[in-house]
Design a protein around this motif. Sequence first.
Motif, mmCIF file in Angstrom:
data_model
loop_
_atom_site.group_PDB
_atom_site.id
_atom_site.type_symbol
_atom_site.label_atom_id
_atom_site.label_comp_id
_atom_site.label_asym_id
_atom_site.label_seq_id
_atom_site.Cartn_x
_atom_site.Cartn_y
_atom_site.Cartn_z
ATOM 1 N N UNK A 168 9.938 2.866 -3.899
ATOM 2 C CA UNK A 168 10.466 4.209 -3.679
ATOM 3 C C UNK A 168 9.790 5.189 -4.624
ATOM 4 N N UNK A 169 9.560 6.370 -4.116
ATOM 5 C CA UNK A 169 9.029 7.451 -4.946
ATOM 6 C C UNK A 169 10.156 8.127 -5.707
ATOM 7 N N UNK A 170 9.893 8.445 -6.938
ATOM 8 C CA UNK A 170 10.884 9.089 -7.801
ATOM 9 C C UNK A 170 11.414 10.398 -7.191
ATOM 10 N N UNK A 208 6.139 9.123 0.799
ATOM 11 C CA UNK A 208 5.009 8.426 1.403
ATOM 12 C C UNK A 208 4.016 7.937 0.349
ATOM 13 N N UNK A 209 4.417 7.029 -0.529
ATOM 14 C CA UNK A 209 3.502 6.608 -1.591
ATOM 15 C C UNK A 209 2.235 5.936 -1.069
ATOM 16 N N UNK A 228 -0.948 3.445 -7.348
ATOM 17 C CA UNK A 228 0.328 2.926 -7.850
ATOM 18 C C UNK A 228 0.879 1.869 -6.905
ATOM 19 N N UNK A 229 0.785 2.115 -5.614
ATOM 20 C CA UNK A 229 1.268 1.146 -4.635
ATOM 21 C C UNK A 229 0.455 -0.143 -4.704
ATOM 22 N N UNK A 230 -0.843 -0.038 -4.874
ATOM 23 C CA UNK A 230 -1.682 -1.229 -4.999
ATOM 24 C C UNK A 230 -1.284 -2.056 -6.218
ATOM 25 N N UNK A 231 -1.001 -1.395 -7.339
ATOM 26 C CA UNK A 231 -0.575 -2.122 -8.550
ATOM 27 C C UNK A 231 0.732 -2.879 -8.290
ATOM 28 N N UNK A 239 7.986 4.575 -8.123
ATOM 29 C CA UNK A 239 6.705 5.224 -8.401
ATOM 30 C C UNK A 239 7.015 6.572 -9.046
ATOM 31 N N UNK A 240 6.728 6.668 -10.332
ATOM 32 C CA UNK A 240 6.995 7.885 -11.088
ATOM 33 C C UNK A 240 6.275 9.070 -10.454
ATOM 34 N N UNK A 241 7.042 10.101 -10.154
ATOM 35 C CA UNK A 241 6.472 11.291 -9.547
ATOM 36 C C UNK A 241 6.182 11.145 -8.065
#
Length: 103
Positions: A45-47, A78-79, A86-89, A72-74
């Motif tokens: 989820x996006x912050x 739709x990350x 960030x999504x890959x990590x 996901x900070x910030x």
Amino acid sequence: PRIWRQAYARAMQARSEPSVVKMMASAPTIEEPLQRITARTTVVVGERDSLVPPEESVLAAELIGHANIELITGGSHLPHLTDIAALQRIVRRHTNPPVLLEG
């Protein structure tokens, strides 16, 4: 969960799309299907997700029971489009290392 439908309906109502609002208001709840998930699961989820706020994603992870939750900070809704790195990590952190086949 039901609140997702309500949030989506409010967003669509703000855009004056009554047919979408009607559809979302009558959609079945998602609680039961989430509780039946047995696969290893990570909820991302996006912050700053205003469509499905982080607290709703936490609820989804809790309903699944064994799911991980990653924020996901910030990030937004739709990350996979806005913060691919960030999504890959996150995906790498939650998947098994690759198996190398000798051949």
